[in-house]
Design a protein around this motif. Structure first.
Motif, PDB file in Angstrom:
ATOM      1  N   MET A   1       0.841  -1.190   0.000  1.00  0.00           N
ATOM      2  CA  MET A   1       0.000   0.000   0.000  1.00  0.00           C
ATOM      3  C   MET A   1       0.884   1.252   0.000  1.00  0.00           C
ATOM      4  SD  MET A   1      -2.832   1.235   2.806  1.00  0.00           S
ATOM      5  CE  MET A   1      -3.830  -0.221   2.542  1.00  0.00           C
ATOM      6  N   THR A   2       0.527   2.220  -0.836  1.00  0.00           N
ATOM      7  CA  THR A   2       1.261   3.477  -0.896  1.00  0.00           C
ATOM      8  C   THR A   2       0.884   4.355   0.291  1.00  0.00           C
ATOM      9  OG1 THR A   2       1.280   3.404  -3.314  1.00  0.00           O
ATOM     10  CG2 THR A   2       1.740   5.529  -2.265  1.00  0.00           C
ATOM     11  N   THR A   3       1.886   4.906   0.953  1.00  0.00           N
ATOM     12  CA  THR A   3       1.623   5.792   2.098  1.00  0.00           C
ATOM     13  C   THR A   3       1.102   7.128   1.602  1.00  0.00           C
ATOM     14  OG1 THR A   3       3.421   4.753   3.321  1.00  0.00           O
ATOM     15  CG2 THR A   3       2.641   6.878   4.120  1.00  0.00           C
ATOM     16  N   GLY A   4       0.097   7.650   2.274  1.00  0.00           N
ATOM     17  CA  GLY A   4      -0.458   8.938   1.908  1.00  0.00           C
ATOM     18  C   GLY A   4       0.456  10.079   2.319  1.00  0.00           C
ATOM     19  N   THR A   5       0.117  11.278   1.880  1.00  0.00           N
ATOM     20  CA  THR A   5       0.901  12.473   2.173  1.00  0.00           C
ATOM     21  C   THR A   5       0.103  13.439   3.034  1.00  0.00           C
ATOM     22  OG1 THR A   5       2.126  12.316   0.086  1.00  0.00           O
ATOM     23  CG2 THR A   5       2.098  14.474   1.165  1.00  0.00           C
ATOM     24  N   ILE A   6       0.765  14.041   4.015  1.00  0.00           N
ATOM     25  CA  ILE A   6       0.149  15.093   4.823  1.00  0.00           C
ATOM     26  C   ILE A   6       0.541  16.432   4.217  1.00  0.00           C
ATOM     27  CG2 ILE A   6      -0.117  16.067   7.127  1.00  0.00           C
ATOM     28  CD1 ILE A   6      -0.942  13.112   6.890  1.00  0.00           C
ATOM     29  N   TYR A   7      -0.441  17.234   3.870  1.00  0.00           N
ATOM     30  CA  TYR A   7      -0.181  18.539   3.267  1.00  0.00           C
ATOM     31  C   TYR A   7      -0.476  19.652   4.267  1.00  0.00           C
ATOM     32  CZ  TYR A   7      -0.165  16.144  -1.258  1.00  0.00           C
ATOM     33  OH  TYR A   7       0.123  15.310  -2.310  1.00  0.00           O
ATOM     34  N   GLY A   8       0.517  20.471   4.582  1.00  0.00           N
ATOM     35  CA  GLY A   8       0.290  21.681   5.360  1.00  0.00           C
ATOM     36  C   GLY A   8      -0.137  22.755   4.392  1.00  0.00           C
ATOM     37  N   LEU A   9      -1.427  23.036   4.355  1.00  0.00           N
ATOM     38  CA  LEU A   9      -2.000  23.882   3.305  1.00  0.00           C
ATOM     39  C   LEU A   9      -2.120  25.331   3.758  1.00  0.00           C
ATOM     40  CD1 LEU A   9      -3.087  23.027   0.465  1.00  0.00           C
ATOM     41  CD2 LEU A   9      -5.363  23.376   1.400  1.00  0.00           C
ATOM     42  N   GLY A  10      -1.226  26.188   3.268  1.00  0.00           N
ATOM     43  CA  GLY A  10      -1.310  27.606   3.591  1.00  0.00           C
ATOM     44  C   GLY A  10      -2.510  28.237   2.912  1.00  0.00           C
ATOM     45  N   LEU A  11      -3.376  28.873   3.701  1.00  0.00           N
ATOM     46  CA  LEU A  11      -4.602  29.467   3.165  1.00  0.00           C
ATOM     47  C   LEU A  11      -4.472  30.952   2.874  1.00  0.00           C
ATOM     48  CD1 LEU A  11      -7.250  27.794   5.519  1.00  0.00           C
ATOM     49  CD2 LEU A  11      -6.450  27.012   3.269  1.00  0.00           C
ATOM     50  N   GLY A  12      -3.374  31.563   3.335  1.00  0.00           N
ATOM     51  CA  GLY A  12      -3.256  33.001   3.168  1.00  0.00           C
ATOM     52  C   GLY A  12      -3.915  33.739   4.326  1.00  0.00           C
ATOM     53  N   PRO A  13      -4.075  35.052   4.205  1.00  0.00           N
ATOM     54  CA  PRO A  13      -4.516  35.880   5.336  1.00  0.00           C
ATOM     55  C   PRO A  13      -5.989  35.799   5.705  1.00  0.00           C
ATOM     56  CG  PRO A  13      -4.249  37.209   3.376  1.00  0.00           C
ATOM     57  CD  PRO A  13      -3.715  35.850   3.025  1.00  0.00           C
ATOM     58  N   GLY A  14      -6.815  35.169   4.872  1.00  0.00           N
ATOM     59  CA  GLY A  14      -8.224  35.058   5.236  1.00  0.00           C
ATOM     60  C   GLY A  14      -9.181  35.153   4.068  1.00  0.00           C
ATOM     61  N   ASP A  15      -8.830  35.926   3.057  1.00  0.00           N
ATOM     62  CA  ASP A  15      -9.666  36.050   1.864  1.00  0.00           C
ATOM     63  C   ASP A  15      -9.408  34.838   0.967  1.00  0.00           C
ATOM     64  OD1 ASP A  15     -10.881  36.655  -0.529  1.00  0.00           O
ATOM     65  OD2 ASP A  15     -10.137  38.711  -0.633  1.00  0.00           O
ATOM     66  N   PRO A  16     -10.429  34.022   0.679  1.00  0.00           N
ATOM     67  CA  PRO A  16     -10.224  32.830  -0.160  1.00  0.00           C
ATOM     68  C   PRO A  16      -9.635  33.164  -1.528  1.00  0.00           C
ATOM     69  CG  PRO A  16     -12.369  32.755   0.901  1.00  0.00           C
ATOM     70  CD  PRO A  16     -11.813  34.127   1.163  1.00  0.00           C
TER      71      PRO A  16
ATOM     72  N   CYS B   1      -4.034  25.685   7.272  1.00  0.00           N
ATOM     73  CA  CYS B   1      -3.143  26.566   8.028  1.00  0.00           C
ATOM     74  C   CYS B   1      -3.416  28.013   7.657  1.00  0.00           C
ATOM     75  CB  CYS B   1      -1.677  26.250   7.726  1.00  0.00           C
ATOM     76  SG  CYS B   1      -1.221  24.513   7.874  1.00  0.00           S
ATOM     77  N   GLU B   2      -3.759  28.837   8.640  1.00  0.00           N
ATOM     78  CA  GLU B   2      -3.923  30.263   8.375  1.00  0.00           C
ATOM     79  C   GLU B   2      -2.572  30.865   8.005  1.00  0.00           C
ATOM     80  OE1 GLU B   2      -6.145  32.158  11.675  1.00  0.00           O
ATOM     81  OE2 GLU B   2      -6.466  30.089  12.287  1.00  0.00           O
ATOM     82  N   GLY B   3      -2.575  31.834   7.101  1.00  0.00           N
ATOM     83  CA  GLY B   3      -1.331  32.461   6.691  1.00  0.00           C
ATOM     84  C   GLY B   3      -0.419  31.467   6.012  1.00  0.00           C
ATOM     85  N   ASP B   4       0.874  31.521   6.329  1.00  0.00           N
ATOM     86  CA  ASP B   4       1.857  30.593   5.787  1.00  0.00           C
ATOM     87  C   ASP B   4       2.202  29.556   6.861  1.00  0.00           C
ATOM     88  OD1 ASP B   4       4.172  30.392   3.468  1.00  0.00           O
ATOM     89  OD2 ASP B   4       4.890  29.748   5.432  1.00  0.00           O
ATOM     90  N   PRO B   5       2.204  28.274   6.510  1.00  0.00           N
ATOM     91  CA  PRO B   5       2.429  27.223   7.512  1.00  0.00           C
ATOM     92  C   PRO B   5       3.757  27.332   8.271  1.00  0.00           C
ATOM     93  CG  PRO B   5       1.564  26.274   5.489  1.00  0.00           C
ATOM     94  CD  PRO B   5       1.900  27.703   5.181  1.00  0.00           C
ATOM     95  N   PHE B   6       4.774  27.924   7.639  1.00  0.00           N
ATOM     96  CA  PHE B   6       6.089  28.016   8.271  1.00  0.00           C
ATOM     97  C   PHE B   6       6.341  29.361   8.934  1.00  0.00           C
ATOM     98  CE2 PHE B   6       8.823  24.544   5.995  1.00  0.00           C
ATOM     99  CZ  PHE B   6       8.136  23.576   6.697  1.00  0.00           C
ATOM    100  N   PHE B   7       5.286  30.143   9.125  1.00  0.00           N
ATOM    101  CA  PHE B   7       5.452  31.461   9.734  1.00  0.00           C
ATOM    102  C   PHE B   7       4.594  31.556  10.992  1.00  0.00           C
ATOM    103  CE2 PHE B   7       4.821  36.154   9.930  1.00  0.00           C
ATOM    104  CZ  PHE B   7       6.152  36.525   9.988  1.00  0.00           C
TER     105      PHE B   7
END
Length: 242
Positions: A1-16, A106-112
């Motif tokens: 079975m292939t292992t899935g990936t966890i994505y840290g999804l940066g959404l930006g400041p709030g406006d889609p 993740c709100e904003g940038d995931p690494f910030f």
């Protein structure tokens, strides 16, 4: 079975509309969506993507065991959060090892200064994990003021309002342009630090940058409390220009 990936999804400041194309694509095809929230709340990250998550997706709220109830300097605060992140990590690893991809909002940038960083460091050696960068909240805030934040060789300082007043004064004094985050209950201390550094009259307060309830005001004209979470103070640089 292939292992899935966890994505840290940066959404930006709030406006889609300010999400990246990649973030939008991953979100719209997601089967599993995880997000942080305060107990009893819907969660700001989740609210930002209302209507974008597939109906069939399974959602995993990750509720903080503590936020402002005890000081972050208390050892118990660190113990509770560490245990919380371990539990969240274990659940994500379980899903990935079952072959499922998981999108973590993740709100904003995931690494910030984001909560996802604490999961990322725990996930790294266990399952595939990828981070999708995004526009930061501070970028949206200085854009909202209608003026460039830095010119030429200006030095930009990013400070947390949770710092001791002396550290704030030092950081502000050493910077040409300044961003101060995590203000909330620390607003009086931040005001005092800006005054001591001679930059109080130049400061702007932006609340809910890029969101429908956004406000932009000179800090000196604001009375009373500010929004605990979505408040950023901006001091523009005045450096070299043609």
């Amino acid at each position: 079975m292939t292992t899935g990936t966890i994505y840290g999804l940066g959404l930006g400041p709030g406006d889609p509309d300010l999400m990246t194309v990649r973030a939008d694509r991953l979100l719209r095809k997601a089967r599993h969506v995880a997000f942080f929230r305060k107990a009893g709340r819907k969660g700001q990250a989740r609210q930002c993507v209302e209507g974008l998550i597939p109906e069939a997706a399974v959602e995993y709220p990750m509720e903080y065991p503590v936020t402002t109830e005890i000081p972050f300097t208390d050892p118990e605060y660190n113990r509770l959060l560490a245990q919380f992140y371990e539990t969240c990590t274990a659940r994500l690893v379980e899903l990935a090892r079952a072959g499922e991809d998981v999108v973590v909002l993740c709100e904003g940038d995931p690494f910030f200064y984001g909560s996802f960083m604490h999961l990322y460091m725990r996930l790294l050696d266990q399952v595939p994990v990828e981070v999708v960068p995004a526009i930061t909240g501070m970028s949206a805030a200085w854009t909202a003021t209608g003026a460039p934040i830095t010119w030429g060789d200006d030095v930009l300082g990013v400070l947390m309002g949770t710092l001791p007043e002396a550290a704030l004064v030092d950081g502000i004094s050493r910077s040409d342009a300044v961003v101060i985050m995590k203000i909330g209950r620390h607003i009086d201390k931040v005001r005092a630090a800006l005054r001591a550094a001679g930059k109080y009259e130049q400061a702007w307060l932006v609340e809910y940058a890029s969101m429908p309830q956004q406000t932009v005001q000179r800090l000196a004209e604001v009375e009373g409390k500010v929004t605990p979470y979505f408040s950023i103070i901006i001091v523009h640089g005045k450096g070299r220009r043609p």
